[in-house]
Scaffold this active site. Structure first.
Site, PDB file in Angstrom:
ATOM      1  N   GLU A 263      47.288  41.106  42.756  1.00 41.51           N
ATOM      2  CA  GLU A 263      47.042  40.482  44.067  1.00 41.51           C
ATOM      3  C   GLU A 263      48.221  40.681  45.027  1.00 41.51           C
ATOM      4  O   GLU A 263      48.047  40.702  46.236  1.00 41.51           O
ATOM      5  CB  GLU A 263      46.766  38.987  43.896  1.00 41.51           C
ATOM      6  CG  GLU A 263      46.158  38.351  45.125  1.00 41.51           C
ATOM      7  CD  GLU A 263      45.626  36.947  44.865  1.00 41.51           C
ATOM      8  OE1 GLU A 263      46.388  36.078  44.387  1.00 41.51           O
ATOM      9  OE2 GLU A 263      44.442  36.716  45.149  1.00 41.51           O
ATOM     10  N   HIS A 284      43.400  49.793  17.988  1.00 41.86           N
ATOM     11  CA  HIS A 284      42.097  50.184  17.424  1.00 41.86           C
ATOM     12  C   HIS A 284      41.009  50.169  18.482  1.00 41.86           C
ATOM     13  O   HIS A 284      39.828  50.259  18.168  1.00 41.86           O
ATOM     14  CB  HIS A 284      41.742  49.228  16.271  1.00 41.86           C
ATOM     15  CG  HIS A 284      42.764  49.224  15.178  1.00 41.86           C
ATOM     16  ND1 HIS A 284      42.720  50.064  14.075  1.00 41.86           N
ATOM     17  CD2 HIS A 284      43.919  48.524  15.056  1.00 41.86           C
ATOM     18  CE1 HIS A 284      43.787  49.857  13.310  1.00 41.86           C
ATOM     19  NE2 HIS A 284      44.525  48.915  13.878  1.00 41.86           N
ATOM     20  N   LYS A 394      34.939  34.920  50.239  1.00 43.47           N
ATOM     21  CA  LYS A 394      34.759  33.467  50.363  1.00 43.47           C
ATOM     22  C   LYS A 394      33.821  33.134  51.515  1.00 43.47           C
ATOM     23  O   LYS A 394      32.969  32.245  51.406  1.00 43.47           O
ATOM     24  CB  LYS A 394      36.118  32.791  50.577  1.00 43.47           C
ATOM     25  CG  LYS A 394      37.022  32.891  49.357  1.00 43.47           C
ATOM     26  CD  LYS A 394      38.336  32.199  49.593  1.00 43.47           C
ATOM     27  CE  LYS A 394      39.253  32.379  48.405  1.00 43.47           C
ATOM     28  NZ  LYS A 394      40.586  31.790  48.636  1.00 43.47           N
TER      29      LYS A 394
END
Ligand SMILES: O=P(O)(O)OC[C@H]1O[C@H](O)[C@H](O)[C@@H](O)[C@@H]1O
Length: 410
Positions: A263, A284, A394
């Site tokens: 960010e 793995h 938002k």
């Protein structure tokens, strides 16, 4: 203490020591120090704050601590709490998402009457925190009498108005400390104090690292050095920063690191993509990619001299030969083997080694990354402390939520 080893990131992947001369890291150093010394950005000054104010907060055995927040308002607290807990999290609850199953399963099991509830949001307007607060409020209103504690840590917005309307205690966050840099403020230290963690030792670690970060000699300043190394490799196309922790309980440190790195630096088509891997198990799952995939990554290993739990083991290897060692020897050998294999493949990597996993070392390492991101913001000449792009989502979301009666059924 914390050791930083960078030998496998220089003269590897076409970054040499000579390349350092092409980077104005002295300018980055002075620009950041000017911002910090003038208090334009406050994440340094707060580590020298007086801790007496935390005596206001409760720290009682057996009491639950419920933390409600998002992003910088909760991830640092989780990083330190889970980093220090040895897999026994009996009285800590973190409500950090809008996933109804997670929130409702926590609220079903926690006794709010025996809880300190922290509602944390710097803006006071974060949707998830707001809704989770209302869920708790509704649960409390159903109780005959509420014997717990609700503490708001917020600077304004809807949540501050809610706190004042209901006469809850409200604490503010220094305005000049961006959310994702606020773990060493009341945002992180108050809930951690209530969880019985030695917050002064966390700050001792941050202050130890701050002294190192004042060093103008880049090779003695791990934050500046790691910043320049990642900057130089990113300029050569290695824009993915993998942090591979060989300490599984640093998983939430990785969540905090992702937000801080992603960010802060992801602006104006710039940025590095943070990825957290856990060793040895990601050998793995992702090592094939790190070894043989696109050469677009810098790997940071995090390991420790001392694991708090350890045991001797005797076992037979795949040739039926007996091997006796400690469990910690096994994971340390795996980390070194992975480091050597990546180096042989020309994949640049650095290593952070903690003495042990305690408040001091976590404080030091988290502060190091805050300073590193500060330095890198100067190197990229961007504002590492805002996040304008997140506002677009938002705006759309609030609009949809208003219609959610229809949208929710789509
Ligand atoms: O602390 P708050 O104001 O609730 O913000 C919580 C988080 O949400 C915002 O959308 C930002 O992306 C983050 O930087 C911030 O940490």
């Amino acid at each position: 203490m914390l050791k930083y080893d960078y030998k496998n990131a220089v003269n590897i992947g076409d970054v040499s020591l000579e390349d350092f001369e092409k980077v104005d890291f002295n300018g980055a150093y002075s620009n950041l120090m000017e911002k910090l010394n003038k208090g334009v950005i406050g994440f340094r000054e707060i580590i020298y704050d007086d801790l007496n104010k935390y005596n206001d907060f409760k720290n009682e055995d057996g009491i639950n601590v419920v933390v409600v927040g998002m992003g910088g308002s909760i991830l640092g607290t989780m990083a330190i709490y889970y980093g220090l807990s040895l897999y026994n999290y009996n009285n800590a609850y973190f409500i950090d998402n809008s996933d109804p199953e997670k929130t409702l399963s926590i609220l079903k099991k926690v006794d709010l009457n025996n809880s300190i509830i922290y509602i944390i949001s710097k803006s006071g307007n974060t949707l998830e925190t707001l809704v989770n607060y209302y869920l708790i409020k509704r649960k409390i209103e159903k109780l005959d009498s509420f014997k717990g504690d609700i503490i708001f840590i917020t600077n304004g917005g809807k949540l501050k108005r809610e706190a004042e309307k209901n006469n809850y205690k409200v604490y503010s966050i220094p305005e000049n400390v961006p959310g994702r840099f606020s773990v060493f403020t009341v945002v992180g230290l108050a809930p951690l104090y209530s969880l019985g963690i030695d917050i002064s030792k966390i700050l001792e670690g941050a202050k130890y690292m701050d002294k190192l970060c004042q060093n103008k000699n880049i090779f003695k300043n791990p934050a500046l050095l790691n910043g320049v190394i990642h900057y130089l490799h990113e300029k050569k196309g290695r824009s993915i920063s993998v942090v591979m922790s060989y300490i599984e309980r640093l998983k939430y440190f990785g969540e905090w690191y992702k937000q801080l790195f992603g960010e802060s630096l992801g602006k104006n088509n710039n940025g590095l993509t943070p990825i957290l891997s856990i060793g040895a198990k990601d050998q793995h799952s992702l090592l094939q990619l790190y070894m043989d995939g696109k050469k677009d990554k810098v790997i940071t290993f995090i390991t420790t001299e001392k694991y708090d739990l350890d045991e001797e083991i005797t076992f037979e290897d795949i040739n039926d030969e007996k091997i006796s060692c400690n469990l910690s020897n096994i994971i340390k050998c795996e980390q070194i083997a992975t480091e050597m294999a990546l180096t042989q493949r020309g994949v640049p990597n650095v290593r952070i080694t903690l003495d042990e996993i305690d408040e001091f070392s976590l404080g030091a390492m988290m502060y190091m990354y805050e300073m590193q991101v500060g330095f890198m913001g100067e190197l990229y000449n961007i504002d590492a402390y805002n996040q304008p792009a997140v506002e677009e989502e938002k705006r759309i979301c609030w609009k949809l939520i208003k219609e959610c009666g229809n949208y929710g059924d789509r």
